[in-house]
Design a protein around this motif. Sequence first.
Motif, short mmCIF file in Angstrom:
data_model
loop_
_atom_site.label_atom_id
_atom_site.label_comp_id
_atom_site.label_asym_id
_atom_site.label_seq_id
_atom_site.Cartn_x
_atom_site.Cartn_y
_atom_site.Cartn_z
N VAL A 132 0.86 -1.19 0.00
CA VAL A 132 0.00 0.00 0.00
C VAL A 132 0.89 1.23 0.00
CG1 VAL A 132 -1.75 1.32 1.25
CG2 VAL A 132 -1.89 -1.18 1.19
N HIS A 133 0.64 2.14 -0.92
CA HIS A 133 1.42 3.36 -1.06
C HIS A 133 0.46 4.56 -1.01
CE1 HIS A 133 4.45 0.53 -2.47
NE2 HIS A 133 3.54 0.09 -3.33
N VAL A 134 0.69 5.45 -0.08
CA VAL A 134 -0.16 6.64 0.08
C VAL A 134 0.58 7.84 -0.48
CG1 VAL A 134 -1.42 8.10 1.70
CG2 VAL A 134 -1.21 5.64 2.15
N GLU A 135 -0.04 8.51 -1.45
CA GLU A 135 0.54 9.68 -2.07
C GLU A 135 -0.31 10.90 -1.76
OE1 GLU A 135 1.55 9.27 -6.16
OE2 GLU A 135 2.37 7.24 -5.92
N VAL A 136 0.34 12.05 -1.60
CA VAL A 136 -0.36 13.29 -1.30
C VAL A 136 -0.60 14.06 -2.59
CG1 VAL A 136 -0.27 15.50 -0.08
CG2 VAL A 136 0.61 13.43 1.02
N GLY A 137 -1.84 14.44 -2.82
CA GLY A 137 -2.17 15.23 -3.99
C GLY A 137 -3.66 15.17 -4.26
N SER A 138 -4.13 16.05 -5.13
CA SER A 138 -5.52 16.01 -5.56
C SER A 138 -5.61 15.15 -6.81
CB SER A 138 -6.04 17.41 -5.84
OG SER A 138 -5.32 18.01 -6.91
N PHE A 139 -6.64 14.37 -6.93
CA PHE A 139 -6.79 13.48 -8.08
C PHE A 139 -6.83 14.27 -9.38
CE2 PHE A 139 -9.71 10.80 -10.80
CZ PHE A 139 -8.72 9.88 -11.17
N GLU A 140 -7.41 15.47 -9.32
CA GLU A 140 -7.49 16.28 -10.53
C GLU A 140 -6.11 16.53 -11.14
OE1 GLU A 140 -10.92 17.77 -7.85
OE2 GLU A 140 -8.91 16.92 -7.63
N ASP A 141 -5.10 16.69 -10.30
CA ASP A 141 -3.74 17.02 -10.76
C ASP A 141 -2.80 15.83 -10.78
OD1 ASP A 141 -4.53 19.73 -10.93
OD2 ASP A 141 -4.09 20.02 -8.80
N TRP A 142 -3.19 14.73 -10.19
CA TRP A 142 -2.30 13.58 -10.04
C TRP A 142 -2.06 12.93 -11.40
CZ3 TRP A 142 -2.99 8.02 -10.04
CH2 TRP A 142 -1.95 7.33 -9.40
N PRO A 143 -0.77 12.71 -11.79
CA PRO A 143 -0.49 12.10 -13.09
C PRO A 143 -0.77 10.60 -13.08
CG PRO A 143 1.56 12.55 -11.92
CD PRO A 143 0.46 13.13 -11.07
N LEU A 144 -1.57 10.15 -14.01
CA LEU A 144 -1.87 8.73 -14.09
C LEU A 144 -0.64 7.96 -14.55
CD1 LEU A 144 -5.39 8.74 -15.82
CD2 LEU A 144 -4.89 8.43 -13.39
N PRO A 145 -0.37 6.83 -13.95
CA PRO A 145 0.76 6.01 -14.40
C PRO A 145 0.43 5.33 -15.73
CG PRO A 145 -0.44 4.87 -12.68
CD PRO A 145 -1.05 6.23 -12.79
N ASP A 146 1.45 4.82 -16.39
CA ASP A 146 1.23 4.15 -17.67
C ASP A 146 0.47 2.84 -17.50
OD1 ASP A 146 2.58 6.15 -19.04
OD2 ASP A 146 4.52 5.15 -18.86
N GLU A 147 0.75 2.12 -16.42
CA GLU A 147 0.09 0.83 -16.20
C GLU A 147 -1.29 1.05 -15.60
OE1 GLU A 147 0.84 -3.49 -13.97
OE2 GLU A 147 2.33 -1.88 -13.80
N PRO A 148 -2.34 0.51 -16.19
CA PRO A 148 -3.69 0.77 -15.69
C PRO A 148 -4.00 -0.03 -14.43
CG PRO A 148 -3.78 -0.74 -17.53
CD PRO A 148 -2.33 -0.32 -17.40
#
Length: 260
Positions: free
Chosen positions: A85-101
């Motif tokens: 489990v990895h918790v990242e700080v940011g808003s989803f609107e600005d969060w860059p989607l990774p290449d792997e879906p």
Amino acid sequence: MELRDTFDGAAERYDRARPSYPPALTAELVERAALGPDSRVLELGPGTGQLTAALAESGCEITAVERGPSLAAVARRNLSGFPRVHVEVGSFEDWPLPDEPFDLVVSATAFHWIDPAVRVAKSARALRPGGCLALVTTHHVAGGSDAFFARAQGCYERWDPATPPGLRLVDEAETATDTRELEQLGPVTSSRHAREIGYSAAEYLDVLMTYSGHLALEATARDGLLACLRELIDTRHAGRITKRYLHELITVERPAADVL
């Protein structure tokens, strides 16, 4: 400060007072999304991990994107036993989607805070074809200590000027999440999970102080409201009340062809 940012200032209380989700709901979500060690999950707005830990028990890999840094810090503490489990700080609107879906994108009592112009389309882009978008919504419905909630209206009308006169909790049969924005992806499946939780006066006020509307009240009004509710619980309800919640689990699959 935006209303959705008020929670971060109450991160420890949020962790202490907010209940986790019903085990039957989380088990159903794990089954619907076919979660296991090979699954990749994106969680939007995990708070302090009220849903995350239950999903992590399946062995899946979870990336949780939390807007509030204090909430994220508590979530990392709570989820330290789950190395995937990895918790990242940011808003989803600005969060860059990774290449792997992802196999599952899930949001529990948080999706409504995301920009409506972004949330469904970006969630769909984050999913593999056939992947699942799941929402858990929470409604406050009639039941439990009904007499208390009717009397409590007087406290709100006195101390919170935004309170509509005569407001009452509605029956769960008359309550449902509007799923029209999800239907652009495909057929929506939903299930309902109701439960009642008992609270002492102190416990109930603790829960209230994790809600954005209460956190945003001016200090004098907030203190007056809480004092009024505490007195009502202690003097008219023997120091304890019961609150009824209705949780909905709503899922939709991303189609093989893009529709957005």
